[in-house]
Design a protein around this motif. Sequence first.
Motif, PDB file in Angstrom:
ATOM      1  N   ALA A 115     -10.766  -7.102 -16.932  1.00 29.88           N
ATOM      2  CA  ALA A 115     -11.458  -7.141 -15.641  1.00 29.88           C
ATOM      3  C   ALA A 115     -10.528  -7.618 -14.528  1.00 29.88           C
ATOM      4  CB  ALA A 115     -12.679  -8.053 -15.742  1.00 29.88           C
ATOM      5  N   LEU A 116      -9.685  -8.598 -14.822  1.00 34.81           N
ATOM      6  CA  LEU A 116      -8.736  -9.077 -13.817  1.00 34.81           C
ATOM      7  C   LEU A 116      -7.714  -8.014 -13.452  1.00 34.81           C
ATOM      8  CD1 LEU A 116      -8.091 -12.718 -15.045  1.00 34.81           C
ATOM      9  CD2 LEU A 116      -9.366 -11.993 -13.016  1.00 34.81           C
ATOM     10  N   ARG A 117      -7.225  -7.278 -14.439  1.00 34.66           N
ATOM     11  CA  ARG A 117      -6.276  -6.192 -14.147  1.00 34.66           C
ATOM     12  C   ARG A 117      -6.931  -5.106 -13.308  1.00 34.66           C
ATOM     13  NH1 ARG A 117      -4.672  -6.600 -19.598  1.00 34.66           N
ATOM     14  NH2 ARG A 117      -5.919  -4.761 -20.013  1.00 34.66           N
ATOM     15  N   ARG A 118      -8.177  -4.753 -13.646  1.00 38.41           N
ATOM     16  CA  ARG A 118      -8.881  -3.725 -12.872  1.00 38.41           C
ATOM     17  C   ARG A 118      -9.099  -4.183 -11.435  1.00 38.41           C
ATOM     18  NH1 ARG A 118     -10.889   1.375 -14.408  1.00 38.41           N
ATOM     19  NH2 ARG A 118     -12.585   0.886 -13.018  1.00 38.41           N
ATOM     20  N   ALA A 119      -9.462  -5.454 -11.266  1.00 35.74           N
ATOM     21  CA  ALA A 119      -9.710  -5.975  -9.917  1.00 35.74           C
ATOM     22  C   ALA A 119      -8.417  -6.024  -9.113  1.00 35.74           C
ATOM     23  CB  ALA A 119     -10.335  -7.362 -10.004  1.00 35.74           C
ATOM     24  N   ARG A 120      -7.316  -6.370  -9.748  1.00 37.67           N
ATOM     25  CA  ARG A 120      -6.040  -6.450  -9.047  1.00 37.67           C
ATOM     26  C   ARG A 120      -5.577  -5.066  -8.598  1.00 37.67           C
ATOM     27  NH1 ARG A 120      -1.578  -8.576 -12.578  1.00 37.67           N
ATOM     28  NH2 ARG A 120      -3.196 -10.079 -13.000  1.00 37.67           N
ATOM     29  N   HIS A 121      -5.759  -4.053  -9.436  1.00 41.14           N
ATOM     30  CA  HIS A 121      -5.311  -2.706  -9.083  1.00 41.14           C
ATOM     31  C   HIS A 121      -6.282  -2.007  -8.145  1.00 41.14           C
ATOM     32  CE1 HIS A 121      -1.781  -2.538 -11.563  1.00 41.14           C
ATOM     33  NE2 HIS A 121      -2.465  -3.092 -12.538  1.00 41.14           N
ATOM     34  N   ARG A 122      -7.501  -2.464  -8.103  1.00 37.07           N
ATOM     35  CA  ARG A 122      -8.481  -1.867  -7.218  1.00 37.07           C
ATOM     36  C   ARG A 122      -8.329  -2.386  -5.793  1.00 37.07           C
ATOM     37  NH1 ARG A 122     -14.675  -1.477  -9.007  1.00 37.07           N
ATOM     38  NH2 ARG A 122     -13.625  -0.630 -10.821  1.00 37.07           N
ATOM     39  N   GLY A 123      -7.624  -3.486  -5.632  1.00 37.01           N
ATOM     40  CA  GLY A 123      -7.459  -4.159  -4.336  1.00 37.01           C
ATOM     41  C   GLY A 123      -6.725  -3.319  -3.305  1.00 37.01           C
TER      42      GLY A 123
END
Length: 76
Positions: free
Chosen positions: A53-61
């Motif tokens: 979830a953290l990786r997805r949130a970071r790349h979605r930024g």
Amino acid sequence: MNAGLLYLVHLPGVLGLGDGTYVAATGLTPRVMVGRWLAVSAGLFALSAVGYALRRARHRGGGPATGSRKDLPRRR
């Protein structure tokens, strides 16, 4: 993958092999091994989900996605 490795390590306890030896060494019943294996596997699964979830949130930024056509240099 970690759950499979943990299962291999705890296989004798989960299957009930060596019950007498385990009880003599620890004073606990072998059924404790199943609960511990499930608890550790669930913890690792939750940790993996949080990392995902953290990786997805970071790349979605902010900013365009990496590798988009706008980021590539132009050829002449």
